[in-house]
Design a protein around this motif. Sequence first.
Motif, mmCIF file in Angstrom:
data_model
loop_
_atom_site.group_PDB
_atom_site.id
_atom_site.type_symbol
_atom_site.label_atom_id
_atom_site.label_comp_id
_atom_site.label_asym_id
_atom_site.label_seq_id
_atom_site.Cartn_x
_atom_site.Cartn_y
_atom_site.Cartn_z
ATOM 1 N N ALA A 1 0.677 -1.340 0.107
ATOM 2 C CA ALA A 1 0.041 -0.002 0.204
ATOM 3 C C ALA A 1 0.840 1.140 -0.131
ATOM 4 O O ALA A 1 0.580 2.167 -0.813
ATOM 5 N N PHE A 2 2.017 1.126 0.808
ATOM 6 C CA PHE A 2 2.645 2.378 0.822
ATOM 7 C C PHE A 2 3.326 2.602 -0.621
ATOM 8 O O PHE A 2 3.500 4.005 -1.100
ATOM 9 N N CYS A 3 3.817 1.569 -1.223
ATOM 10 C CA CYS A 3 4.477 1.805 -2.441
ATOM 11 C C CYS A 3 3.460 2.402 -3.494
ATOM 12 O O CYS A 3 4.016 3.139 -4.453
ATOM 13 N N GLU A 4 2.041 1.715 -3.513
ATOM 14 C CA GLU A 4 1.236 2.252 -4.283
ATOM 15 C C GLU A 4 0.799 3.809 -4.087
ATOM 16 O O GLU A 4 0.469 4.499 -5.069
ATOM 17 N N LEU A 5 0.731 4.105 -2.770
ATOM 18 C CA LEU A 5 -0.008 5.473 -2.370
ATOM 19 C C LEU A 5 1.120 6.424 -2.500
ATOM 20 O O LEU A 5 0.615 7.614 -2.280
ATOM 21 N N SER A 6 2.320 6.244 -2.314
ATOM 22 C CA SER A 6 3.461 7.401 -1.972
ATOM 23 C C SER A 6 3.874 8.140 -3.300
ATOM 24 O O SER A 6 4.562 9.038 -2.922
ATOM 25 N N GLN A 7 3.342 7.723 -4.308
ATOM 26 C CA GLN A 7 3.523 8.624 -5.576
ATOM 27 C C GLN A 7 2.376 8.784 -6.485
ATOM 28 O O GLN A 7 1.623 7.788 -6.400
ATOM 29 N N ASP A 8 2.175 9.808 -6.915
ATOM 30 C CA ASP A 8 1.078 10.199 -7.802
ATOM 31 C C ASP A 8 1.180 9.274 -9.171
ATOM 32 O O ASP A 8 1.869 9.553 -9.992
ATOM 33 N N GLN A 9 0.386 8.461 -9.260
ATOM 34 C CA GLN A 9 0.177 7.653 -10.622
ATOM 35 C C GLN A 9 -1.127 8.111 -11.216
ATOM 36 O O GLN A 9 -1.856 7.318 -12.232
ATOM 37 N N SER A 10 -1.715 9.326 -11.049
ATOM 38 C CA SER A 10 -2.952 9.724 -11.628
ATOM 39 C C SER A 10 -2.619 9.596 -13.436
ATOM 40 O O SER A 10 -1.608 9.862 -13.818
ATOM 41 N N ALA A 11 -3.965 9.606 -14.075
ATOM 42 C CA ALA A 11 -3.692 9.558 -15.522
ATOM 43 C C ALA A 11 -3.069 11.018 -15.959
ATOM 44 O O ALA A 11 -3.206 12.002 -15.299
ATOM 45 N N GLY A 12 -2.090 10.700 -16.966
ATOM 46 C CA GLY A 12 -1.457 11.883 -17.313
ATOM 47 C C GLY A 12 -0.043 12.208 -17.004
ATOM 48 O O GLY A 12 0.798 12.918 -17.307
ATOM 49 N N THR A 13 0.307 11.579 -15.864
ATOM 50 C CA THR A 13 1.626 11.686 -15.137
ATOM 51 C C THR A 13 2.491 10.630 -15.640
ATOM 52 O O THR A 13 2.044 9.746 -16.396
ATOM 53 N N ALA A 14 3.828 11.059 -15.744
ATOM 54 C CA ALA A 14 4.636 10.007 -16.027
ATOM 55 C C ALA A 14 4.734 8.692 -15.380
ATOM 56 O O ALA A 14 5.084 7.650 -16.030
ATOM 57 N N ALA A 15 4.413 8.707 -14.146
ATOM 58 C CA ALA A 15 4.209 7.484 -13.186
ATOM 59 C C ALA A 15 3.111 6.634 -13.832
ATOM 60 O O ALA A 15 3.473 5.490 -13.890
ATOM 61 N N ALA A 16 2.260 7.147 -14.412
ATOM 62 C CA ALA A 16 0.871 6.562 -14.758
ATOM 63 C C ALA A 16 1.376 5.392 -16.037
ATOM 64 O O ALA A 16 1.002 4.542 -16.234
ATOM 65 N N ALA A 17 2.547 6.033 -16.503
ATOM 66 C CA ALA A 17 3.033 5.428 -18.011
ATOM 67 C C ALA A 17 4.038 4.385 -17.569
ATOM 68 O O ALA A 17 4.660 3.717 -18.385
ATOM 69 N N GLY A 18 4.454 4.236 -16.377
ATOM 70 C CA GLY A 18 5.640 3.300 -15.926
ATOM 71 C C GLY A 18 6.837 3.831 -15.830
ATOM 72 O O GLY A 18 7.743 3.221 -15.384
ATOM 73 N N ASP A 19 6.918 5.236 -16.063
ATOM 74 C CA ASP A 19 8.280 5.893 -15.928
ATOM 75 C C ASP A 19 8.259 6.650 -14.411
ATOM 76 O O ASP A 19 7.703 7.559 -14.066
ATOM 77 N N PHE A 20 9.115 5.824 -13.595
ATOM 78 C CA PHE A 20 9.379 6.418 -12.199
ATOM 79 C C PHE A 20 10.770 7.237 -11.887
ATOM 80 O O PHE A 20 10.958 7.447 -10.920
ATOM 81 N N GLY A 21 11.249 7.711 -13.251
ATOM 82 C CA GLY A 21 12.366 8.562 -13.059
ATOM 83 C C GLY A 21 13.957 7.914 -12.649
ATOM 84 O O GLY A 21 14.743 8.458 -12.452
ATOM 85 N N PHE A 22 13.856 6.544 -12.928
ATOM 86 C CA PHE A 22 15.053 5.859 -12.742
ATOM 87 C C PHE A 22 15.607 5.578 -13.996
ATOM 88 O O PHE A 22 15.159 4.831 -14.974
ATOM 89 N N LYS A 23 16.709 6.583 -14.350
ATOM 90 C CA LYS A 23 17.336 6.473 -15.644
ATOM 91 C C LYS A 23 17.959 5.110 -16.111
ATOM 92 O O LYS A 23 18.350 5.068 -17.241
ATOM 93 N N VAL A 24 18.319 4.452 -15.195
ATOM 94 C CA VAL A 24 18.751 3.039 -15.337
ATOM 95 C C VAL A 24 17.736 2.216 -16.058
ATOM 96 O O VAL A 24 18.246 1.289 -17.182
ATOM 97 N N LEU A 25 16.532 2.256 -15.940
ATOM 98 C CA LEU A 25 15.415 1.667 -16.370
ATOM 99 C C LEU A 25 14.889 2.313 -17.752
ATOM 100 O O LEU A 25 14.091 1.609 -18.331
ATOM 101 N N THR A 26 14.927 3.524 -17.586
ATOM 102 C CA THR A 26 14.405 4.259 -18.816
ATOM 103 C C THR A 26 15.700 5.055 -19.608
ATOM 104 O O THR A 26 16.717 4.644 -19.384
ATOM 105 N N SER A 27 15.458 5.987 -20.240
ATOM 106 C CA SER A 27 16.377 6.741 -21.085
ATOM 107 C C SER A 27 16.233 8.163 -21.411
ATOM 108 O O SER A 27 14.921 8.537 -21.034
ATOM 109 N N SER A 28 17.039 8.908 -21.523
ATOM 110 C CA SER A 28 16.696 10.448 -22.213
ATOM 111 C C SER A 28 16.285 10.480 -23.350
ATOM 112 O O SER A 28 15.512 11.494 -23.783
ATOM 113 N N ASP A 29 16.467 9.699 -24.288
ATOM 114 C CA ASP A 29 15.789 9.400 -25.487
ATOM 115 C C ASP A 29 14.527 9.135 -25.398
ATOM 116 O O ASP A 29 14.373 8.084 -25.127
#
Length: 123
Positions: free
Chosen positions: A58-86
């Motif tokens: 519950a903490f993991c789910e509720l501690s970050q805004d994952q509402s529609a339109g946010t980057a987190a809703a699309a699976g991007d939590f800001g970890f550049k190792v897992l994503t990319s600048s491109d």
Amino acid sequence: GRVSMLATMGYITPEITGKLPGYLSPSAGLKFADIPNGLGAISKVPAAGWAQIVAYGAFCELSQDQSAGTAAAAGDFGFKVLTSSDAGEKQKKLAAEIANGRLAMMAIIGMFFQDGLTGSAWG
């Protein structure tokens, strides 16, 4: 998807590496080695342990805004190792993560079915 990936690894890891030393519940005298792998663990883990697992989830789910339109809703939590600048590369990696999550969903369901049928996830 991510939960299924963790569940799949949690099912496999104790079989390969063994279990942690020490006590799961010192007050109950319950060691990690006393907990069976797979579905058998559900009835052996104390209620307080399940409460901790649910609270952490519950903490993991509720501690970050994952509402529609946010980057987190699309699976991007800001970890550049897992994503990319491109943008193109990032979209490719996120799509691969979704595909791997779907594969993990099928894997954990298969392990649950095998374990329920035979008492062991490995046949």
